[in-house]
Design an enzyme around this catalytic site. Structure first.
Site, short mmCIF file in Angstrom:
data_model
loop_
_atom_site.label_atom_id
_atom_site.label_comp_id
_atom_site.label_asym_id
_atom_site.label_seq_id
_atom_site.Cartn_x
_atom_site.Cartn_y
_atom_site.Cartn_z
N ARG A 405 0.81 -1.22 0.00
CA ARG A 405 0.00 0.00 0.00
C ARG A 405 0.84 1.27 0.00
O ARG A 405 1.74 1.44 0.83
CB ARG A 405 -0.94 0.00 1.20
CG ARG A 405 -1.93 1.16 1.21
CD ARG A 405 -2.89 1.03 2.36
NE ARG A 405 -3.79 -0.11 2.17
CZ ARG A 405 -4.35 -0.78 3.18
NH1 ARG A 405 -4.08 -0.46 4.41
NH2 ARG A 405 -5.17 -1.78 2.93
N HIS A 435 4.02 -11.15 1.46
CA HIS A 435 4.52 -10.33 2.57
C HIS A 435 5.72 -10.97 3.25
O HIS A 435 6.33 -10.39 4.15
CB HIS A 435 3.38 -10.13 3.58
CG HIS A 435 3.60 -9.05 4.57
ND1 HIS A 435 3.75 -9.29 5.92
CD2 HIS A 435 3.72 -7.70 4.43
CE1 HIS A 435 3.94 -8.15 6.56
NE2 HIS A 435 3.92 -7.18 5.69
N TYR A 468 12.77 1.24 12.25
CA TYR A 468 11.89 0.18 12.72
C TYR A 468 12.72 -0.87 13.46
O TYR A 468 13.84 -1.18 13.07
CB TYR A 468 11.18 -0.54 11.57
CG TYR A 468 10.23 0.27 10.74
CD1 TYR A 468 10.09 1.64 10.90
CD2 TYR A 468 9.45 -0.35 9.77
CE1 TYR A 468 9.20 2.38 10.12
CE2 TYR A 468 8.55 0.38 8.99
CZ TYR A 468 8.45 1.74 9.16
OH TYR A 468 7.57 2.46 8.39
#
EC number: 2.7.4.1
Length: 687
Positions: A405, A435, A468
């Site tokens: 996205r 993914h 992250y």
């Protein structure tokens, strides 16, 4: 367990849970212990998150409402009730956001000599420079659009900044035009530095909106602008692709163009705009009052990036550390033959992953490289290394997920770059997002073919690896490498589900095996053995897993959940979830690791994964879950990645049975423990 019927008493609404996460992000902007520019950054993150929340989540609910669709969510709350609650919560949050910005962030920045000039802040000393800048840099690219019978309301792009102008007088053709629209060009910067010749030794940036508003009348010669109000419309940006498309890339390009003009879901406008104008805009966008957000400040704080060189107002600089195993000038292949290596980003550098691919691209003994790519970018070193390997004659296969996205266009470009270099590019499986995070390298050694694998919890994105927290395992373990090989075959070819020896993978075995692992923990508890579950994921929404965790709690299993964002499980309910505690940690780095730990009576099974505990991950995506077999690595993940976070008090919020999140308690004489700061300190000690 399969017959467990959830209700709003046992299952928090997903959208309401997600907006609660964004409120925890917003709370960071209020935290006086953080550097001021970091607090501003949390406001920016909140704005970006809110944009996506409206584009995807609110848009989806409004579509259900338009279609009169009955909600199928386990909580059973009607869609219109959810939308109404969200509207109330978000309006309050946006009001808090601008109170923080106007009354806390801006005054403190001014105290440090940093000024953001809005329209009402323009001084006499600014005006000559602004006039010159407007005439030379802004006016030539502006296109005012009058609103009259021959100029209907324009089709405005999603999230574009625009002005609605009220006018008096007649134009060159003798028409009395009452209103006009002026789009703010996206090619122009949102903030412009004012030169020292104007502001002296202060650091001042002026908003583009202020420059345009100061000279709005210049766009309408002979007429008078009686009002000029910035506004922005947010639209549905979700992409829906048919499963019977002939070419996924072509279909995606077509769909991307429509994303810019989806159904309107939110209108933001300056709060001094008259009611008749806001009503006019709401009517144009087919929105109600609850979709209107009156903004007391600059619209779209997500564009409020600054270039001030003020490291004293930010977190202390931290550079990820190269793990000790890679510091010698030695082949990475030789290192991995001796031992598995765990990378814990951002505390460990992402560079070894890039170096592995670079070395493989040049190594004459490397025959093939296979990799999944979810979010990368055409300029990334990962993509460049794969392209080089293909040009050097290696068999390079890239499984690119085009539908990541808001990275769709970038991923199409990546695919083109790799195809032009000679790599084989596939787009995974239509209907299932790829993914999984996997690299497989095949190398000839002593007439044998040896495989090297990298498996991760996060994307192959060097920038994200600095922001992250993620785990990456580099290994040559034959069973794991064989499983990775079979998963690539599954992704690029056709046939039955791959039978794997060690990996769990969605959409096939992962969900079922997780339920079995929970059942095994229940059996341990019932047999009087040690029983404990620790799960660290970004989100927990899958109803069957939640029901299984409730059963485990009732059996006496101690369950600790570290959930960054959405948690639909209701903890601390008597006779149901009293043995379950849920915490969320919001800090300097975005918590992104996915770790599953099961005590298993002392056997201590531990997995890392690419999958959150959500239906989409477990049933609609290709995901990997890999066991940690090396005892040293297992101990490190348990200590640093789980127990360390369970001890955190500085960034931790605890979920109550009411749905409220409260900060972790810290005794008055206690120094709060920060999991992330501990890991930074530990990394620096390794240098």
């Amino acid at each position: 367990m399969e017959n467990f019927q959830h209700s709003s008493a046992t299952y928090f609404n997903r959208e309401l849970a997600l907006i609660e996460f964004n409120r925890r992000v917003l709370a960071q902007a209020r935290n006086p212990d953080l550097p001021i520019l970091e607090r501003l950054n949390f406001l920016i993150i909140f704005s970006r998150n809110l944009d996506e929340f409206f584009e995807i989540r609110v848009a989806g609910l409004m579509k259900q409402q338009d279609l009169n669709a009955i909600t199928r969510m386990p909580d059973g709350i009607p869609t219109d009730v959810v939308l109404s609650e969200l509207s109330t919560i978000v309006h309050q949050a946006v009001q808090q956001q601008y109170e923080i910005f106007n009354h806390s962030i801006l005054p403190q920045l001014q105290g440090f000599g940093i000024h953001f000039i809005q329209y009402q802040d323009i001084l006499e000393k600014h005006k000559a420079w602004i006039a010159n800048y407007f005439a030379k840099q802004v006016q030539p690219v502006l296109t005012p659009i009058s609103l009259d019978p021959s100029h209907p309301f324009p089709r405005l792009v999603n999230k574009s900044l625009n002005f609605i102008v009220s006018l008096e007088g007649k134009d060159a053709f003798g028409r009395e035009i009452e209103m006009a629209i002026v789009p703010a060009p996206r090619s122009l910067p949102r903030l412009i530095h004012l030169p020292e010749s104007v502001v002296g030794n202060h650091q001042e940036q002026i908003f583009l909106t202020a420059i345009i508003q100061q000279h709005i009348s210049d766009l309408f010669p002979g007429m008078k602008a009686t009002g000029c109000y910035a506004f922005r419309v947010t639209r549905n940006a979700d992409l829906i692709l048919s499963e019977d498309v002939d070419d996924l890339a072509v279909a995606l390009k077509d769909e991307l163009s429509s994303r810019r003009f989806g159904r309107a879901v939110r209108l933001e406008i300056e709060d001094d705009c008259p009611r008749e104008i806001t009503d006019y805009l709401l009517n144009q966008f087919d929105l109600d009052q609850e979709h209107l957000y009156s903004i007391s400040g600059p619209i779209n704080l997500s564009r409020l990036t600054t270039s001030f060189a003020r490291p004293d107002l930010k977190y202390p600089v931290f550079n990820p550390v190269i793990p000790k195993a890679f510091r010698k000038q030695q082949s990475i292949f030789e290192i991995l033959k001796k031992e598995d290596v765990l990378l814990h980003h951002p505390f460990d550098s992402f560079q070894p992953v890039i170096s592995l691919l670079r070395e493989a691209a040049k190594d004459p003994n490397v025959l093939a490289i296979k990799q999944t790519l979810y979010r990368s970018g055409p300029d990334s070193e990962i993509v460049q290394a794969l392209a080089e390997a293909a040009r050097n004659g290696k068999e390079v296969t890239a499984v690119i997920e085009l539908r990541a996205r808001f990275d769709e266009e970038s991923n199409i470009t990546v695919a083109n770059v790799l195809q032009e270099a000679g790599a084989v590019v596939v787009y995974g499986i239509v209907g299932y997002k790829t993914h999984a995070k996997m690299i497989l390298i095949v190398r000839r050694e002593d007439q044998q073919l040896v495989r090297y694998a990298h498996l991760g919890t996060g994307n192959y994105h060097a920038g994200n690896a600095k922001m992250y927290t993620d785990y990456g395992l580099m290994t040559t373990q034959p069973d794991i490498c064989e499983d990775v090989h079979r998963m690539f075959q599954e992704l690029t070819g056709m046939g039955k589900m791959a039978k794997l020896k060690t990996l769990l993978h969605a959409p096939f075995t992962l969900h079922t095996e997780l339920l079995k692992l929970i059942d095994q923990e229940i059996a341990c508890a019932q047999a009087g053995k040690n029983a404990r579950i620790i799960i660290k994921v970004n989100a927990l929404t899958e109803p069957q897993l939640i029901a299984a965790l409730y059963r485990a709690s009732q059996a006496g299993v101690k369950i600790e959940l570290i959930i960054r964002s959405i948690c639909c499980l209701v903890p601390q309910l008597e006779d149901l979830s009293e043995n379950i505690r849920v915490r969320s940690i919001v800090g300097r780095f975005l918590e992104h690791t996915r770790v599953y730990y099961f005590e298993q009576g002392g056997e201590k099974k531990l997995y890392c994964a690419s999958a959150d505990w959500m239906g989409r991950n477990l049933f609609s995506r290709v995901e990997t879950c890999f066991p940690i077999l090396d005892s040293k690595i297992k101990k490190r993940i348990l200590q640093d990645g789980l127990l360390n976070y369970l001890s955190d008090q500085k960034g931790t919020w605890e979920l109550q049975s009411t749905g409220e999140w409260i900060p972790a308690y810290v005794a008055p004489d206690e120094v709060p423990h920060s999991a992330q700061e501990f890991l930074i300190s530990k990394s620096l000690q390794k240098i």
